[in-house]
Write an enzyme that holds these catalytic residues in place. Structure first.
Site, PDB file in Angstrom:
ATOM      1  N   ALA A 259      16.567   2.887  28.942  1.00  0.00           N
ATOM      2  CA  ALA A 259      16.322   3.787  27.806  1.00  0.00           C
ATOM      3  C   ALA A 259      14.862   4.217  27.790  1.00  0.00           C
ATOM      4  O   ALA A 259      13.996   3.579  28.406  1.00  0.00           O
ATOM      5  CB  ALA A 259      16.667   3.086  26.487  1.00  0.00           C
TER       6      ALA A 259
ATOM      7  N   TYR B 197      13.715   9.843  18.865  1.00  0.00           N
ATOM      8  CA  TYR B 197      14.304   8.691  19.556  1.00  0.00           C
ATOM      9  C   TYR B 197      15.720   8.419  19.038  1.00  0.00           C
ATOM     10  O   TYR B 197      16.673   8.330  19.822  1.00  0.00           O
ATOM     11  CB  TYR B 197      13.414   7.460  19.360  1.00  0.00           C
ATOM     12  CG  TYR B 197      14.032   6.154  19.804  1.00  0.00           C
ATOM     13  CD1 TYR B 197      14.190   5.855  21.154  1.00  0.00           C
ATOM     14  CD2 TYR B 197      14.452   5.204  18.874  1.00  0.00           C
ATOM     15  CE1 TYR B 197      14.762   4.654  21.562  1.00  0.00           C
ATOM     16  CE2 TYR B 197      15.024   4.002  19.264  1.00  0.00           C
ATOM     17  CZ  TYR B 197      15.175   3.732  20.608  1.00  0.00           C
ATOM     18  OH  TYR B 197      15.748   2.542  21.004  1.00  0.00           O
TER      19      TYR B 197
HETATM   20  N1  LIG Z   1      12.974  -2.402  22.182  1.00  0.00           N
HETATM   21  C1  LIG Z   1      13.510  -2.333  20.953  1.00  0.00           C
HETATM   22  O1  LIG Z   1      12.896  -2.721  19.953  1.00  0.00           O
HETATM   23  C2  LIG Z   1      14.912  -1.790  20.775  1.00  0.00           C
HETATM   24  C3  LIG Z   1      15.403  -1.669  19.476  1.00  0.00           C
HETATM   25  C4  LIG Z   1      16.710  -1.177  19.305  1.00  0.00           C
HETATM   26  C5  LIG Z   1      17.475  -0.842  20.402  1.00  0.00           C
HETATM   27  N2  LIG Z   1      16.945  -0.971  21.644  1.00  0.00           N
HETATM   28  C6  LIG Z   1      17.776  -0.559  22.776  1.00  0.00           C
HETATM   29  O2  LIG Z   1      17.996  -1.704  23.570  1.00  0.00           O
HETATM   30  C7  LIG Z   1      18.112  -1.312  24.942  1.00  0.00           C
HETATM   31  C8  LIG Z   1      17.164  -2.143  25.783  1.00  0.00           C
HETATM   32  O3  LIG Z   1      15.850  -1.952  25.306  1.00  0.00           O
HETATM   33  P1  LIG Z   1      14.603  -2.716  25.942  1.00  0.00           P
HETATM   34  O4  LIG Z   1      13.750  -3.166  24.817  1.00  0.00           O
HETATM   35  O5  LIG Z   1      15.058  -3.691  26.965  1.00  0.00           O
HETATM   36  O6  LIG Z   1      13.881  -1.485  26.646  1.00  0.00           O
HETATM   37  P2  LIG Z   1      12.679  -1.483  27.692  1.00  0.00           P
HETATM   38  O7  LIG Z   1      12.082  -2.846  27.808  1.00  0.00           O
HETATM   39  O8  LIG Z   1      11.809  -0.336  27.302  1.00  0.00           O
HETATM   40  O9  LIG Z   1      13.419  -1.178  29.057  1.00  0.00           O
HETATM   41  C9  LIG Z   1      14.009   0.048  29.325  1.00  0.00           C
HETATM   42  C10 LIG Z   1      14.109   0.174  30.820  1.00  0.00           C
HETATM   43  O10 LIG Z   1      14.726   1.423  31.108  1.00  0.00           O
HETATM   44  C11 LIG Z   1      14.120   1.942  32.260  1.00  0.00           C
HETATM   45  N3  LIG Z   1      14.321   3.375  32.375  1.00  0.00           N
HETATM   46  C12 LIG Z   1      13.676   4.380  31.729  1.00  0.00           C
HETATM   47  N4  LIG Z   1      14.154   5.570  32.130  1.00  0.00           N
HETATM   48  C13 LIG Z   1      15.112   5.307  33.046  1.00  0.00           C
HETATM   49  C14 LIG Z   1      15.980   6.139  33.828  1.00  0.00           C
HETATM   50  N5  LIG Z   1      15.948   7.474  33.754  1.00  0.00           N
HETATM   51  N6  LIG Z   1      16.851   5.529  34.670  1.00  0.00           N
HETATM   52  C15 LIG Z   1      16.893   4.173  34.770  1.00  0.00           C
HETATM   53  N7  LIG Z   1      16.091   3.366  34.072  1.00  0.00           N
HETATM   54  C16 LIG Z   1      15.227   3.933  33.211  1.00  0.00           C
HETATM   55  C17 LIG Z   1      12.653   1.578  32.112  1.00  0.00           C
HETATM   56  O11 LIG Z   1      12.062   1.641  33.382  1.00  0.00           O
HETATM   57  P3  LIG Z   1      10.499   1.384  33.634  1.00  0.00           P
HETATM   58  O12 LIG Z   1      10.393  -0.114  33.614  1.00  0.00           O
HETATM   59  O13 LIG Z   1      10.254   1.969  34.951  1.00  0.00           O
HETATM   60  O14 LIG Z   1       9.802   2.062  32.505  1.00  0.00           O
HETATM   61  C18 LIG Z   1      12.754   0.179  31.531  1.00  0.00           C
HETATM   62  O15 LIG Z   1      12.748  -0.813  32.544  1.00  0.00           O
HETATM   63  C19 LIG Z   1      17.838   0.199  24.958  1.00  0.00           C
HETATM   64  O16 LIG Z   1      19.051   0.883  24.922  1.00  0.00           O
HETATM   65  C20 LIG Z   1      17.105   0.452  23.663  1.00  0.00           C
HETATM   66  O17 LIG Z   1      17.274   1.769  23.194  1.00  0.00           O
HETATM   67  C21 LIG Z   1      15.697  -1.452  21.860  1.00  0.00           C
END
Ligand SMILES: NC(=O)c1ccc[n+]([C@@H]2O[C@H](COP(=O)([O-])OP(=O)(O)OC[C@H]3O[C@@H](n4cnc5c(N)ncnc54)[C@H](OP(=O)(O)O)[C@@H]3O)[C@@H](O)[C@H]2O)c1
Length: 294
Positions: free
Chosen positions: A60, A125
Site C-alpha cells: 500500500a 489516502y
Molecule cells: N500503517 C498503518 O498505520 C495502517 C493503518 C491502517 C491500515 N493499514 C493498511 O495495512 C496494510 C499494511 O500496512 P503497513 O503498515 O504494513 O504498510 P507499510 O509498512 O507502509 O508497507 C507497505 C509496503 O507496500 C510496498 N509497496 C508500495 N507500493 C507498492 C507497489 N506498487 N507494489 C508492491 N508493493 C508496494 C512498500 O514498498 P517499499 O518498502 O518499497 O516502500 C511497503 O513495503 C496496508 O494495506 C495499509 O493500508 C495500515
C-alpha cells in the site's frame, strides 16, 4: 505444501506475515522490487510462474499526509493495484486477502464501525483505499477485505518508534488527545490474516485491530511508561495533550475510528488482546531484535 504470495513483503505487515507463517503454509514474499502490484504484466507473470494457493495484499501507499499531494501515486498503489491483483487472481481462481483501513470512515459515528457501516473517507489516502476495496469486492470470487488501523511493529517507521525517538531527544512532547482509535501490532494482524485464510469460509469485509481504544496521547503515554519500564528509554519527555486544532496536518483524520471486530472474533473464536499488552510485547520484540532502534 500450499504457498501464499505476500505482496508488499518489506512492509510492517508483510514482514510479520512471513515471520508468523504457519507450518502448513509456505510464503512467497514479494517486495515491491519483485512485484509492483499496479503493473498488469508483472502481476500476470508472477501469478503464472508461482501458482499460489492464496494471495495476501499487504502492499500500500501508507503515507497519509503525503497522499494529499501525491494523489496519483496513492490511487495507483491503493486503487489500481488491488484491482489488478483481484482481476488477475479471479481469472486464475486464486483467492485474495486484501488489507484496508479504518480511514475509509469519517469518524463521526460515535460508536465502533462495523464492516457494513457506510464508508465516507476524509482524505486522499482513505478514498484511494476505498477504491481498492470496491475493486477487490467487485472482481468476483470470494475475496476477503480486512480493515485495520494504527499499525505498528519493530519494522519500518511508525508512531511507536517515532515517539520513542522523540521522547529520548526532547524534554516536552505534544500529542493529540482528541483522535480516538485502536493501536494494532502487525504481528497480531498477521496472525489474523492466517486465521481468516485457514478458516476456509471467510469472505467479504472483516475488521481487526487490537482490543480497546485510546487517543494518540494515551498511546504515547503507554509507550513512555513501558519504554521506561523496559529500559528502552533512559529518560523520557513530558507529554502534553493537545487538540487536533493545535497540530494541523495536510490530511484530515477521523476523530473516532474504532473498529467493531465482533464478526472476526466470532469467526476465529479469539477475542484478541488488549492494545497495551500487545504494545509491551512489541517493545520487548524491538529490544530483542533491533539493537539500533533509535
Ligand atoms: N500503517 C498503518 O498505520 C495502517 C493503518 C491502517 C491500515 N493499514 C493498511 O495495512 C496494510 C499494511 O500496512 P503497513 O503498515 O504494513 O504498510 P507499510 O509498512 O507502509 O508497507 C507497505 C509496503 O507496500 C510496498 N509497496 C508500495 N507500493 C507498492 C507497489 N506498487 N507494489 C508492491 N508493493 C508496494 C512498500 O514498498 P517499499 O518498502 O518499497 O516502500 C511497503 O513495503 C496496508 O494495506 C495499509 O493500508 C495500515
Amino acid at each position: 505444501m500450499p504457498r501464499a504470495l505476500v505482496c508488499g513483503a518489506n512492509g510492517q505487515l508483510g514482514q510479520e506475515l512471513v515471520l508468523t507463517c504457519p507450518e502448513h503454509w509456505q510464503t512467497l514474499p514479494m517486495a515491491r522490487s519483485m512485484l509492483d502490484i499496479a503493473d498488469h504484466d508483472q502481476v500476470a507473470r508472477v501469478l503464472d510462474e508461482t501458482e499460489p494457493a492464496w494471495v495476501i495484499n499487504a502492499a500500500a501507499f501508507t503515507a497519509v499526509d503525503a497522499a494529499e499531494s501525491e494523489q496519483e501515486s496513492a490511487q495507483r498503489v491503493n486503487g489500481l493495484g488491488p484491482e489488478m491483483l483481484a482481476t488477475q487472481c479471479q481469472r486464475r481462481n486464486i483467492p485474495l486477502l486484501h488489507v484496508s483501513t479504518d480511514f475509509v470512515f469519517d469518524g463521526t459515528q460515535g460508536r465502533p464501525y462495523g464492516p457494513d457501516d457506510e464508508p465516507k473517507p476524509l482524505g486522499v489516502y482513505g478514498r484511494s483505499k476505498l477504491a481498492g476495496e470496491k475493486a477487490v469486492l467487485s472482481a468476483g470470487g470470494s475475496p476477503v477485505v480486512l480493515r485495520t488501523g494504527w499499525v505498528y511493529s519493530r519494522h519500518g517507521g511508525n508512531f511507536v518508534k517515532t515517539m520513542l525517538r522523540l521522547m529520548a531527544e526532547r524534554e516536552q512532547l505534544s500529542v493529540v488527545e482528541d483522535q480516538i482509535g485502536t493501536p494494532t501490532w502487525a504481528r497480531g494482524l498477521a496472525l489474523t490474516c492466517w486465521g481468516l485464510i485457514d478458516h476456509g469460509n471467510a469472505t467479504g469485509i472483516y475488521h481487526w485491530s487490537d482490543a480497546g481504544a485510546c487517543s494518540w496521547y494515551d498511546f504515547a503515554a503507554a509507550i513512555r511508561h513501558i519504554g521506561l519500564d523496559l529500559g528502552l528509554l533512559p529518560q523520557a519527555a513530558t507529554l502534553i495533550p493537545i487538540p487536533t486544532s493545535q497540530y494541523p496536518t495536510p490530511a484530515q483524520r477521523p476523530a473516532y475510528s474504532v473498529l467493531d471486530k465482533t464478526s472476526t472474533r466470532n469467526l476465529l473464536g479469539h477475542p484478541g488482546y488488549h492494545w497495551t499488552s500487545q504494545l509491551r510485547a512489541m517493545l520487548v520484540d524491538l529490544q530483542q531484535h533491533e539493537k539500533h532502534w533509535l
